[in-house]
Scaffold this motif. Structure first.
Motif, PDB file in Angstrom:
ATOM      1  N   SER A 185      42.750  48.488  72.169  1.00 12.38           N
ATOM      2  CA  SER A 185      42.231  48.104  70.852  1.00 12.38           C
ATOM      3  C   SER A 185      40.738  47.816  71.012  1.00 12.38           C
ATOM      4  CB  SER A 185      42.953  46.887  70.250  1.00 12.38           C
ATOM      5  OG  SER A 185      42.305  45.679  70.622  1.00 12.38           O
ATOM      6  N   PRO A 186      39.999  47.805  69.891  1.00 11.87           N
ATOM      7  CA  PRO A 186      38.553  47.522  70.023  1.00 11.87           C
ATOM      8  C   PRO A 186      38.273  46.091  70.471  1.00 11.87           C
ATOM      9  CG  PRO A 186      39.150  48.025  67.738  1.00 11.87           C
ATOM     10  CD  PRO A 186      40.391  48.144  68.524  1.00 11.87           C
ATOM     11  N   ILE A 187      39.292  45.240  70.481  1.00 10.11           N
ATOM     12  CA  ILE A 187      39.074  43.855  70.925  1.00 10.11           C
ATOM     13  C   ILE A 187      38.795  43.825  72.428  1.00 10.11           C
ATOM     14  CG2 ILE A 187      40.130  41.530  71.089  1.00 10.11           C
ATOM     15  CD1 ILE A 187      39.536  42.461  68.192  1.00 10.11           C
ATOM     16  N   PHE A 188      39.447  44.683  73.179  1.00 13.87           N
ATOM     17  CA  PHE A 188      39.315  44.627  74.647  1.00 13.87           C
ATOM     18  C   PHE A 188      38.491  45.764  75.250  1.00 13.87           C
ATOM     19  CE2 PHE A 188      43.580  42.164  74.817  1.00 13.87           C
ATOM     20  CZ  PHE A 188      42.903  40.971  74.598  1.00 13.87           C
ATOM     21  N   GLN A 189      38.141  46.764  74.465  1.00 10.14           N
ATOM     22  CA  GLN A 189      37.311  47.845  75.038  1.00 10.14           C
ATOM     23  C   GLN A 189      36.541  48.541  73.932  1.00 10.14           C
ATOM     24  OE1 GLN A 189      38.316  50.387  78.615  1.00 10.14           O
ATOM     25  NE2 GLN A 189      39.034  51.732  76.998  1.00 10.14           N
ATOM     26  N   LEU A 255      44.071  40.621  64.043  1.00 11.23           N
ATOM     27  CA  LEU A 255      44.002  41.463  65.246  1.00 11.23           C
ATOM     28  C   LEU A 255      43.544  40.665  66.481  1.00 11.23           C
ATOM     29  CD1 LEU A 255      44.136  44.300  66.581  1.00 11.23           C
ATOM     30  CD2 LEU A 255      41.752  44.609  65.925  1.00 11.23           C
ATOM     31  N   GLU A 256      42.470  39.906  66.308  1.00 11.71           N
ATOM     32  CA  GLU A 256      41.929  39.179  67.463  1.00 11.71           C
ATOM     33  C   GLU A 256      42.951  38.154  67.978  1.00 11.71           C
ATOM     34  OE1 GLU A 256      38.499  36.806  66.617  1.00 11.71           O
ATOM     35  OE2 GLU A 256      37.955  36.624  68.741  1.00 11.71           O
ATOM     36  N   HIS A 260      44.907  38.336  71.772  1.00  7.25           N
ATOM     37  CA  HIS A 260      44.803  37.276  72.788  1.00  7.25           C
ATOM     38  C   HIS A 260      46.171  36.669  73.099  1.00  7.25           C
ATOM     39  CE1 HIS A 260      40.575  37.625  73.433  1.00  7.25           C
ATOM     40  NE2 HIS A 260      40.342  37.582  72.135  1.00  7.25           N
ATOM     41  N   ARG A 261      46.999  36.550  72.092  1.00  7.80           N
ATOM     42  CA  ARG A 261      48.350  36.012  72.308  1.00  7.80           C
ATOM     43  C   ARG A 261      49.145  36.952  73.246  1.00  7.80           C
ATOM     44  NH1 ARG A 261      52.361  31.946  71.563  1.00  7.80           N
ATOM     45  NH2 ARG A 261      54.350  32.984  71.236  1.00  7.80           N
ATOM     46  N   GLN A 299      35.316  47.197  82.758  1.00  8.39           N
ATOM     47  CA  GLN A 299      35.064  47.820  81.453  1.00  8.39           C
ATOM     48  C   GLN A 299      36.003  47.357  80.328  1.00  8.39           C
ATOM     49  OE1 GLN A 299      35.047  51.921  82.702  1.00  8.39           O
ATOM     50  NE2 GLN A 299      37.205  52.249  82.281  1.00  8.39           N
ATOM     51  N   MET A 300      36.955  46.479  80.679  1.00 12.27           N
ATOM     52  CA  MET A 300      37.841  45.932  79.645  1.00 12.27           C
ATOM     53  C   MET A 300      37.733  44.402  79.662  1.00 12.27           C
ATOM     54  SD  MET A 300      41.039  48.297  80.868  1.00 12.27           S
ATOM     55  CE  MET A 300      42.354  47.232  80.272  1.00 12.27           C
ATOM     56  N   SER A 301      37.750  43.789  78.475  1.00 11.14           N
ATOM     57  CA  SER A 301      37.651  42.326  78.456  1.00 11.14           C
ATOM     58  C   SER A 301      39.030  41.679  78.357  1.00 11.14           C
ATOM     59  CB  SER A 301      36.758  41.875  77.304  1.00 11.14           C
ATOM     60  OG  SER A 301      37.309  42.317  76.085  1.00 11.14           O
ATOM     61  N   GLY A 302      40.066  42.482  78.248  1.00  8.60           N
ATOM     62  CA  GLY A 302      41.441  41.984  78.212  1.00  8.60           C
ATOM     63  C   GLY A 302      42.347  43.179  78.418  1.00  8.60           C
ATOM     64  N   CYS A 303      43.659  42.936  78.486  1.00 11.86           N
ATOM     65  CA  CYS A 303      44.528  44.048  78.870  1.00 11.86           C
ATOM     66  C   CYS A 303      45.649  44.325  77.855  1.00 11.86           C
ATOM     67  CB  CYS A 303      45.109  43.738  80.241  1.00 11.86           C
ATOM     68  SG  CYS A 303      45.512  45.194  81.191  1.00 11.86           S
TER      69      CYS A 303
END
Ligand SMILES: Cc1ncc(COP(=O)(O)O)c(C=O)c1O
Length: 391
Positions: A185-189, A255-256, A260-261, A299-303
């Motif tokens: 998703s655009p949240i993590f990349q 979405l955000e 994160h959840r 390159q990703m801020s979350g998975c």
């Protein structure tokens, strides 16, 4: 970058246009009227921005376009009736007979079909490469290559590509880079920030997030979006309805929070599973033992919520026993919604006429949804206790 919460909650919504309503109305109209020939002529100058006919541009869908473009850091976006339609339009829009595509190996099944069964009928050739290996990508590029197609991470084997390196390589060879960014998703990349040209989502997954709409998105430069709009988008007519667009707008509000959840729960669950004696391996890009974990973290801020396990089972029957004991995960394709899922790949075996054995029979793909992770762990614990190793 624009403020993320502003994009999700306000950006693109001109409330004065609709009685100051806090939620945008569903403009359920196929057609839009004009009071003069002059006004009509003016609208025809740019069908991408004006409201003439809903196959092109509808006000509810246009709000979604603005939000998706902002989320990806793109100049513009198009919304399709499915992720597959977005992939096909992006590819076809940048190809002609005689061209060649370099694509990462084992892409999403309908992307694979697009290249092997559809585009091949029109004289477009392709080569699948190991996207983990930059030298293999470069070696596959031919004089007639036009597109470098990426999926990072891939949603079956979780392979990653080094996105800035791919962008540099593509620039050197004059290729258009397209990525399926559905996993993150655009949240993590945000691939456009790393030099990628076009970003696609199966918005059916995280963007909508409630398992009730099939939708695809495509974000990129204004020139690319205009080109694809005037050709593939308008010709194929693979649009989303205004009603579905409104549902996706509602999904985006959270979405955000959802990402994160899901990310937090999945870390708890994958950490627990990776130490369990009946689990051979956990495949998750942010897990410390994942071969490309450094690249993933770079390159990703979350998975997110998608991972696989290899069960230490002796045979398919043991996998089936384990699976049969799971009560809080349901068997289904897709992912990215509110509900946790499990997909045992042994389900693809023993089907008459189906011979593909490339994915191990003891692999189970999990998607962790919005449930309490402890409640899910309880279920995994009892199901793993249901069979003896080597029984
Ligand atoms: C990674 C990936 N890309 C694209 C698609 C296609 O999206 P859609 O089902 O919205 O057409 C899917 C669907 O499962 C997917 O998993």
């Amino acid at each position: 970058m624009k403020d993320l919460s502003d994009i999700l909650l306000h950006y693109g919504e001109d409330r004065q246009q609709y009685f100051n309503a806090v939620c945008p109305p569903i403009i359920q109209s196929s057609n839009f009227v004009f009071s003069s020939i002059a006004d009509f002529r003016k609208a025809l100058e740019s069908e991408l921005d004006q409201h003439i006919y809903t196959r092109g541009n509808n006000p509810t869908v246009q709000i979604l376009r603005k939000k998706i473009a902002a989320l990806e850091g793109a100049e513009d976006a198009l919304i399709f009736g499915s992720g597959s339609a977005a992939i096909a339009a992006a590819m076809i829009g940048n190809l002609k007979t005689g061209d060649h595509v370099v694509c990462v190996q084992s892409p999403y099944s309908w992307t694979y079909n697009l290249l092997t069964k559809f585009l091949s009928r029109f004289g477009v050739s392709h080569r699948f490469v190991d996207g983990k290996d930059m030298q293999a990508i470069e070696a596959a590029i031919q004089e007639n290559t036009r597109i470098l197609y990426l999926e990072s991470p891939n949603t079956a084997n979780f392979d990653l590509q080094d996105l800035p390196a791919c962008a540099t390589l593509a620039n050197k060879h004059g290729l258009v880079t397209i990525i399926d960014n559905s996993y993150c998703s655009p949240i993590f990349q945000r691939p456009i920030d790393m030099g990628i040209d076009l970003v696609i989502h199966s918005g059916t997954k995280y963007l909508n997030g409630h398992s009730d709409v099939v939708v695809g998105t495509l974000a990129g430069s204004r020139a690319q979006i205009e080109k694809i709009f005037t050709s593939e988008y308008m010709t194929l007519g693979a649009i989303i309805s205004p009603h579905d667009a409104a549902l996706v707008l509602r999904g985006l509000r959270t979405l955000e929070l959802r990402m994160h959840r899901v990310d937090k729960s999945t870390k708890i669950i994958t950490d627990w599973l990776s130490t369990h004696p009946k689990i051979e391996r956990v495949l998750y890009p942010f897990h410390k033992d994942f071969p490309q974990v450094d690249l993933a973290r770079k390159q990703m801020s979350g998975c997110g919520g998608l991972f696989s396990i290899l069960l230490k089972a002796e045979n398919i029957e043991e996998v089936e026993t384990f699976f049969g004991k799971l009560n809080r995960f349901t068997l289904a394709v897709s992912w990215g919604g509110h509900e946790s899922l499990a997909l045992p790949f042994c389900a693809f075996r023993k089907i008459p006429g189906r011979t593909d054995t490339s994915v191990p029979w003891n692999l189970i793909r999990f998607y962790i949804g919005l449930e309490d992770p402890d409640w899910l762990l309880e279920d995994l614990r009892q199901a793993l206790g249901s069979f003896e190793l080597g029984s």
